[in-house]
Motif scaffolding. Structure first.
Motif, PDB file in Angstrom:
ATOM      1  N   UNK A 166      17.535  14.094 -35.671  1.00 41.35           N
ATOM      2  CA  UNK A 166      16.639  13.929 -36.810  1.00 41.35           C
ATOM      3  C   UNK A 166      15.220  14.367 -36.469  1.00 41.35           C
ATOM      4  N   UNK A 167      14.620  15.155 -37.349  1.00 40.47           N
ATOM      5  CA  UNK A 167      13.202  15.496 -37.236  1.00 40.47           C
ATOM      6  C   UNK A 167      12.415  14.675 -38.252  1.00 40.47           C
ATOM      7  N   UNK A 168      11.277  14.148 -37.827  1.00 42.38           N
ATOM      8  CA  UNK A 168      10.435  13.327 -38.686  1.00 42.38           C
ATOM      9  C   UNK A 168       9.110  14.031 -38.950  1.00 42.38           C
ATOM     10  N   UNK A 169       8.781  14.199 -40.249  1.00 35.20           N
ATOM     11  CA  UNK A 169       7.525  14.822 -40.621  1.00 35.20           C
ATOM     12  C   UNK A 169       6.350  13.882 -40.434  1.00 35.20           C
ATOM     13  N   UNK A 170       5.160  14.387 -40.738  1.00 37.12           N
ATOM     14  CA  UNK A 170       3.919  13.630 -40.572  1.00 37.12           C
ATOM     15  C   UNK A 170       3.808  12.568 -41.671  1.00 37.12           C
ATOM     16  N   UNK A 171       3.167  11.434 -41.327  1.00 37.25           N
ATOM     17  CA  UNK A 171       2.951  10.364 -42.303  1.00 37.25           C
ATOM     18  C   UNK A 171       4.021   9.290 -42.204  1.00 37.25           C
ATOM     19  N   UNK A 217      22.144   4.696 -31.796  1.00 39.47           N
ATOM     20  CA  UNK A 217      21.538   5.867 -31.166  1.00 39.47           C
ATOM     21  C   UNK A 217      21.270   6.951 -32.199  1.00 39.47           C
ATOM     22  N   UNK A 218      20.006   7.251 -32.409  1.00 42.33           N
ATOM     23  CA  UNK A 218      19.572   8.379 -33.227  1.00 42.33           C
ATOM     24  C   UNK A 218      18.634   9.199 -32.361  1.00 42.33           C
ATOM     25  N   UNK A 219      18.870  10.509 -32.267  1.00 44.06           N
ATOM     26  CA  UNK A 219      18.080  11.375 -31.401  1.00 44.06           C
ATOM     27  C   UNK A 219      17.007  12.065 -32.242  1.00 44.06           C
ATOM     28  N   UNK A 220      15.746  11.719 -31.974  1.00 43.89           N
ATOM     29  CA  UNK A 220      14.642  12.265 -32.753  1.00 43.89           C
ATOM     30  C   UNK A 220      14.065  13.506 -32.077  1.00 43.89           C
ATOM     31  N   UNK A 221      13.783  14.497 -32.909  1.00 44.41           N
ATOM     32  CA  UNK A 221      13.309  15.806 -32.474  1.00 44.41           C
ATOM     33  C   UNK A 221      11.895  16.053 -32.991  1.00 44.41           C
ATOM     34  N   UNK A 222      11.088  16.752 -32.202  1.00 43.84           N
ATOM     35  CA  UNK A 222       9.775  17.213 -32.661  1.00 43.84           C
ATOM     36  C   UNK A 222       9.678  18.706 -32.430  1.00 43.84           C
ATOM     37  N   UNK A 236      16.179  26.374 -36.882  1.00 45.94           N
ATOM     38  CA  UNK A 236      16.680  27.503 -37.671  1.00 45.94           C
ATOM     39  C   UNK A 236      18.176  27.722 -37.492  1.00 45.94           C
ATOM     40  N   UNK A 237      18.714  27.199 -36.392  1.00 51.06           N
ATOM     41  CA  UNK A 237      20.148  27.343 -36.151  1.00 51.06           C
ATOM     42  C   UNK A 237      21.003  26.303 -36.836  1.00 51.06           C
ATOM     43  N   UNK A 238      20.386  25.410 -37.593  1.00 47.37           N
ATOM     44  CA  UNK A 238      21.152  24.408 -38.333  1.00 47.37           C
ATOM     45  C   UNK A 238      21.664  23.266 -37.479  1.00 47.37           C
ATOM     46  N   UNK A 239      20.979  22.964 -36.365  1.00 43.93           N
ATOM     47  CA  UNK A 239      21.459  21.936 -35.447  1.00 43.93           C
ATOM     48  C   UNK A 239      20.907  20.543 -35.732  1.00 43.93           C
ATOM     49  N   UNK A 240      19.974  20.429 -36.671  1.00 41.45           N
ATOM     50  CA  UNK A 240      19.444  19.121 -37.049  1.00 41.45           C
ATOM     51  C   UNK A 240      20.264  18.547 -38.199  1.00 41.45           C
TER      52      UNK A 240
END
Length: 222
Positions: A28-33, A47-52, A99-103
């Motif tokens: 999971x990617x989390x935006x600002x705010x 378990x959730x793996x967060x991405x930046x 861009x590879x659709x991995x999120x």
């Protein structure tokens, strides 16, 4: 907005409601705010793996003031922690993940979301000081799912959920679900469909604060 009969969710409560719906094992990617608060609300046994997008996998909760590592930040320049097994990597590799659709999911804030899933979250006019849409465009298009965290209306009471966006788009047709301070709403081929509302508010009251039709199918109390 007359809120005497209901209590809007706080920013932290919106984040907790989103965290409740993220399944075990998602990337999971989390935006600002508000989205950045989601990492603090995921249950410890899930378990959730967060991405930046600046090149990190395995982001943990925000650090305590005395435990800040000044070299460890997310894409929004906020201090973060790293979970055991987390990793750093090149910016280009990070965008290859996006861009590879991995999120599995990206959670973004927004100025407006349209009934067809269009999202506008980077500028409110052509004269804004933001130089470009940035990584939000890649995330909105590249992630398998896009959820939005936002207030239901502006400070002036204008709807943020609209028939069509008036602001420059980040991506067309990208949003699948919206979490506001008043409701959870799915974006479907038929438009906005309510999943739940905060206790005490009625469908008619919520519809009055929404700029497109809210279909009442599957409505339940929060």
């Amino acid at each position: 907005m007359d809120s005497t009969s209901w209590k809007p969710r706080s920013r932290r409560e919106i984040a907790a409601r989103i965290a409740q719906d993220i399944p075990e094992g998602w990337y999971v990617n989390l935006g600002i705010g508000v989205p950045t608060l989601v990492a603090d609300e995921v249950p410890e046994d899930r378990e959730v793996v967060f991405h930046s997008e600046n090149g990190i996998l395995g982001i943990g909760p925000a650090p305590d003031e005395g435990d800040v590592n000044p070299w460890l930040i997310n894409a929004g320049k906020q201090y973060i922690t790293l979970q055991p097994g987390g990793s750093y990597f090149h910016h280009a590799d990070s965008f290859a993940i996006i861009r590879g659709g991995h999120l599995d999911l990206c959670v973004l804030g927004a100025y407006q979301v349209a009934a067809n899933g269009d999202i506008a979250n980077w500028a409110t006019s052509e004269n804004d000081t933001a130089p470009a849409v940035g990584g939000a465009m890649d995330l909105a298009v590249g992630a398998r799912r896009v959820w939005v965290a936002m207030n239901h209306v502006t400070k002036d009471g204008a709807p943020r959920l609209v028939e069509s966006c008036a602001y420059p788009l980040t991506a067309p047709g990208a949003v699948g679900r919206i979490y506001t301070d008043l409701a959870v709403i799915d974006v479907t081929p038929r438009g906005f469909e309510l999943v739940e509302m905060v206790p005490g508010i009625t469908h008619d009251q919520l519809q009055g604060m929404t700029g497109a039709e809210l279909r009442p199918a599957r409505v339940t109390a929060a």
